[in-house]
Design a protein around this motif. Structure first.
Motif, short mmCIF file in Angstrom:
data_model
loop_
_atom_site.label_atom_id
_atom_site.label_comp_id
_atom_site.label_asym_id
_atom_site.label_seq_id
_atom_site.Cartn_x
_atom_site.Cartn_y
_atom_site.Cartn_z
N THR A 1 -2.45 0.74 -4.40
CA THR A 1 -2.18 -0.61 -3.80
C THR A 1 -1.84 -1.71 -4.92
O THR A 1 -2.45 -1.80 -6.02
CB THR A 1 -3.06 -1.19 -3.06
OG1 THR A 1 -3.58 -0.38 -2.01
CG2 THR A 1 -3.17 -2.52 -2.67
N THR B 1 -4.96 -12.69 6.74
CA THR B 1 -5.94 -12.16 5.96
C THR B 1 -5.27 -11.23 4.97
O THR B 1 -6.03 -10.95 4.07
CB THR B 1 -7.02 -11.36 6.90
OG1 THR B 1 -6.22 -10.15 7.80
CG2 THR B 1 -7.54 -12.36 8.14
N ARG B 2 -4.28 -10.76 5.26
CA ARG B 2 -3.34 -9.70 4.03
C ARG B 2 -2.76 -10.67 3.15
O ARG B 2 -2.92 -10.16 2.16
CB ARG B 2 -2.26 -8.86 5.07
CG ARG B 2 -3.26 -7.60 5.34
CD ARG B 2 -2.31 -6.38 6.00
NE ARG B 2 -2.52 -6.96 7.30
CZ ARG B 2 -1.39 -7.16 8.02
NH1 ARG B 2 0.02 -7.31 7.66
NH2 ARG B 2 -1.51 -7.24 9.49
N GLU C 1 4.61 -4.50 7.83
CA GLU C 1 3.42 -5.00 8.78
C GLU C 1 3.73 -6.41 9.35
O GLU C 1 4.47 -7.09 8.93
CB GLU C 1 2.31 -4.87 7.74
CG GLU C 1 2.02 -3.70 7.27
CD GLU C 1 1.53 -2.38 8.02
OE1 GLU C 1 1.26 -2.53 9.35
OE2 GLU C 1 1.58 -1.24 7.57
N ASN D 1 -0.64 -5.97 -5.53
CA ASN D 1 -0.47 -7.31 -4.98
C ASN D 1 0.18 -8.18 -5.90
O ASN D 1 -0.09 -8.16 -7.12
CB ASN D 1 -1.70 -7.95 -4.47
CG ASN D 1 -1.62 -9.25 -4.33
OD1 ASN D 1 -0.95 -9.57 -3.18
ND2 ASN D 1 -2.43 -10.09 -4.68
N SER E 1 3.01 -5.96 3.29
CA SER E 1 2.74 -7.25 3.87
C SER E 1 3.16 -8.21 2.93
O SER E 1 2.96 -8.19 1.72
CB SER E 1 1.12 -7.50 4.29
OG SER E 1 0.75 -6.43 5.24
N HIS F 1 0.92 -1.23 0.15
CA HIS F 1 0.05 -0.08 0.06
C HIS F 1 0.79 1.24 0.03
O HIS F 1 1.75 1.38 0.74
CB HIS F 1 -0.84 -0.02 1.24
CG HIS F 1 -1.76 -0.85 1.45
ND1 HIS F 1 -2.46 -1.59 0.50
CD2 HIS F 1 -2.09 -1.90 2.67
CE1 HIS F 1 -3.32 -2.49 1.08
NE2 HIS F 1 -3.19 -2.68 2.15
#
Ligand code: LUZ
Ligand code: MOS
Length: 763
Positions: free
Chosen positions: A573, A493-494, A488, A575, A456, A446
């Motif tokens: 963001t 959950t991330r 983090e 991923n 993360s 992020h």
């Protein structure tokens, strides 16, 4: 760039599991363990314990709502014993009480009626009875059987290596909270948050989406929390689920030592053959792994033993077979090196035996047989970008191998009661999880609208500095200062479906995913800047040429760029998914390309033995190590120093001892010794080899977690060398650890258990 954490550690500001503020209503759990190593569990009398002060509930296998099973590779391990007990320390029941001391006090009131069954602690005894965890595996190349005939010299022997207690400073534990809709949230001291999540879900009969696992950092793992953090996480979760209260479970040191598995002890038979030029022609080896009472990771550990059976040597004809033997000890588990060190110890023993019998220095045999570019390992992967000879020759030159040997020789000629010993230990360690599908991970990055960055990944920080490395990768890729970046907690959950932080691969895998995500964000921001420039958006002063010339935004333009991108609704963001390319392995034929690359290095060890007392010091450990292009020399050097000293501990003073009843004798720091600053080498030199690194290593900086442990093996052989300088008998067994007691007995073979007349006349 220093490690980011140690300042906080020494100020006591770092948050470990036990620093999590205790929530009101929390119950404290304690585990009732099997008092016998093998038996039929006839009955449990909980009545007195239930009536004890503060006790709220006692949970047994009957309370498990899902499947009472936490086995990974093989489903052979109940969370709580049911019907049988298979090792001392096996969890049988979980006491929940208002205070921790009440939970512990209640344990003493539980009565278990157990009908004893025969106990096996020795892997060879288990093998003789066919007690295997999985069928044996054989790695084979060439034809060793046929090759013996062409050998000029053949030697056989037995080598034994012992277990090792992980002794992470933070013991195992977890803190679980019931969440709405019947789920649980677990704060766990685990290297494998997903493992805790998956097994807890299975045990509770929940979907994985109802179990959240969060990890801030560990006070050490070393493999001990790769698989074996799971039972404590699942037990705390079971408590929280059943009692509808937060439940905290932390093992005290002695319970941790009793109940958890350790490095696998191995007992092995070897046979090695050489041609007239002392090139190794053939090697046959049989490994008997002491797996303990359940599979845990033993089959994977056994496999890595086979991968590393020939260490850094080229052997054209290899037959290596391994047996994972079921015994009544706590299930043994991952430990830095993961079976590799055990395999390497045996071929080093074989080489030492050959050298002693041939009357040549071991290091000449070793040097002659080092891997070269393109040589095949028994599993058919070629040695590529091979630095085995470079590492050896650099160590020899930088540290003056010939001079050290001459000095040892000179010392031994002029000293009677002290002898020096010397050994060279080359290493070659494969980087990747040997189970190919595990080599994947994700990073979630992020960029906040103020320009700060939160990352993360699947990586767990356990002191090894992976968070620092990931922050460095992100800072470099984004072109911003590391102060703007926060790594983090590791949270399921991330970042989902992660492999444990293990196999030395954590920085490579998670670093690569981070690099990908940050590169995508950088590209997007650059594209945005380009558009903004042509549109000449008001208030944004970024000039296209400036941005593009620099390749990325500068520190001062970053905030404006991010803010402008946000207002223009550009996604901030990203991923990314990284899976190590080009890996494959076929377990049916035991061939393929399981490793992204190998790490090489060579250590020179010098020791001095006090031949009156059997005590010794490690004078010097001098290492030439292949870091590739290290981008954090402080962390990498620290891993070498810590790993090597841990390896020295395994090979010298750390002696895990069980009695025939399967009771741990080395059950505290009174009876289990690990190296302290006095046991560490007096000189510990690390030379950074000049190598290009590997494209599959993060920023070409090679994995550094496990390989250095194996330098410690050299200390065993240096001690053996010193003992032989005093006492040149040939019957000296290959048996690690070489404790001072064992050293003393080796110096005076007449002073043994069967012949206790101590004879100093020789002296
Ligand atoms: N864990 C694992 C490991 O599951 N597979 C491996 O190959 C491995 N290697 C080293 C340490 N942990
Ligand atoms: Mo490990 S032995 O890489 O958990």
């Amino acid at each position: 760039m220093n490690h980011l954490d140690p300042n906080r550690h020494v100020r006591g500001e770092s948050q470990y599991l036990d620093d999590v503020p205790v929530q009101q209503g929390t119950l404290f759990a304690a585990v009732f363990e099997s008092p016998l190593a093998h038996g039929v569990l006839k009955s449990l009398d909980l009545s007195a314990a239930l009536a004890a002060p503060g006790v709220v509930r006692i949970l047994t296998a009957d309370d498990i709502p899902g499947d009472n099973q936490i086995g990974g590779i093989v489903p052979d391990e109940p969370l709580l014993a049911e019907g049988h007990v298979h090792f001392r320390g096996q969890p049988v029941a979980l006491v929940l009480a208002r205070h921790e001391h009440q939970a512990h006090a209640a344990l003493k009131l539980i009565k278990a009626e157990i009908e004893p069954l025969p106990i096996i602690t020795d892997p060879r005894v288990a093998a003789a009875q066919g007690e295997f965890i999985v069928p044996p595996r054989t790695f084979k190349i060439g034809d060793s059987q046929a090759a013996w005939a062409s050998c000029a010299h053949v030697f056989e022997g037995v080598a034994e290596s012992g277990g090792q207690e992980h002794l992470y400073i933070e013991t195992q534990g977890a803190y679980a909270f019931p969440t709405e809709m019947g789920g649980v949230r677990i704060i766990s001291s685990t290297q494998g948050p997903t493992a805790v999540q998956r097994h807890t879900a299975h045990v509770l009969g929940l979907g994985m989406h109802q179990v959240e696992v969060d990890v801030t950092r560990l006070g050490g793992g070393f493999g001990g929390k790769e698989d074996q953090a799971t039972p404590w996480g699942a037990l705390a979760a079971l408590g929280a689920y059943c009692a509808k209260k937060p439940v905290k479970l932390v093992l005290d040191r002695m319970a941790d030592m009793r109940m958890t598995g350790k490095r696998h002890p191995y007992s092995s038979d070897f046979k090695i053959g050489f041609d007239a030029d002392l090139k190794i022609v053939a090697y046959e080896v049989e490994f008997y792994q002491n797996a303990g009472a359940a599979a845990d990771l033993s089959p994977a550990v056994m496999e890595r033993t086979l991968f590393h059976a020939t260490n850094a040597y080229f052997v054209p004809n290899v037959t290596a077979t391994a047996y994972s033997c079921r015994t009544n000890l706590p299930p043994n588990t991952a430990f830095r090196g993961f079976g590799g060190p055990q395999g390497m110890f045996v071929i080093e023993s074989a080489l030492a035996k050959a050298a002693e019998e041939l009357g040549v220095p071991t290091c000449e045999l070793q040097r002659r047989n080092l891997l070269r570019e393109g040589d095949l390992f028994s599993y058919r992967q070629p040695a590529e970008m091979c630095h085995a000879e470079q590492a050896w020759d650099t160590a020899a030159k930088e540290f003056d191998l010939a001079g050290i040997r001459a000095e040892v020789e000179r010392f031994n000629q002029t000293n009677k009661l002290q002898k020096k010993g010397f050994a060279v230990m080359p290493i070659c360690f494969g980087i990747s999880f040997t189970k190919t599908p595990m080599n994947q991970t994700r990073a979630l990055v992020h960029i906040y609208s103020d320009g700060s960055v939160g990352i993360s990944t699947g990586a767990v920080e356990m002191g090894q500095g992976v968070n620092t490395k990931i922050a460095q990768v992100a800072a470099r890729t984004l072109g911003i200062s590391i102060n703007r970046i926060k790594i983090e907690t590791t949270n399921t959950t991330r970042v989902a479906n992660t492999s444990p932080s293990a196999a030395s691969a954590t920085a490579d895998l998670n670093g690569k995913a981070t690099e990908m995500a940050c590169a995508a964000l950088r590209e997007r921001l650059l594209r945005h800047a380009e558009v903004e420039y042509t549109l000449n958006y008001e208030g944004i002063e970024i000039r296209n040429e400036e941005v593009l010339a620099a390749g990325m935004p500068t520190e001062t333009t970053w905030d404006k760029l991010v803010s402008s991108a946000f207002w223009k609704r550009v996604a901030l963001t990203e991923n990314a998914h990284y899976a190590t390319p080009d890996l494959h392995f076929d377990p049916a034929t035991n061939t393929g390309h399981p490793f992204a690359y190998h790490v090489y290095g060579t250590a020179l060890t010098t020791v001095t033995v006090d031949c009156l007392r059997g005590t010794y010091t490690v004078d010097a450990l001098r290492i030439a190590h292949d870091f590739g292009q290290s981008f954090n020399e402080v962390i990498d050097r620290g891993q070498i120093e810590g790993g090597a000293v841990q390896g020295i501990g395994w090979m010298t003073m750390e002696e895990v001892a069980y009695n025939d009843e399967g009771r741990l004798l080395s059950n505290s720091l009174n009876s289990y010794k690990i190296p302290d600053i006095y046991a560490a080498p007096k000189v510990l030199d690390v030379h950074f080899l000049d190598t290009p690194g590997h494209p599959k290593a993060i920023l070409r900086s090679k994995a550094v977690g496990e390989p250095p442990l194996m330098y410690g093996i050299g200390t065993y052989f240096a001690l053996r060398d010193a003992v032989r300088a005093f006492q040149p008998h040939t019957a000296l067994p290959f048996s690690a650890p070489m404790t001072p007691e064992k050293t003393l007995v080796s110096l005076y073979p007449e002073f043994s258990a069967t012949n206790s007349t101590f004879n100093l006349s020789k002296v």
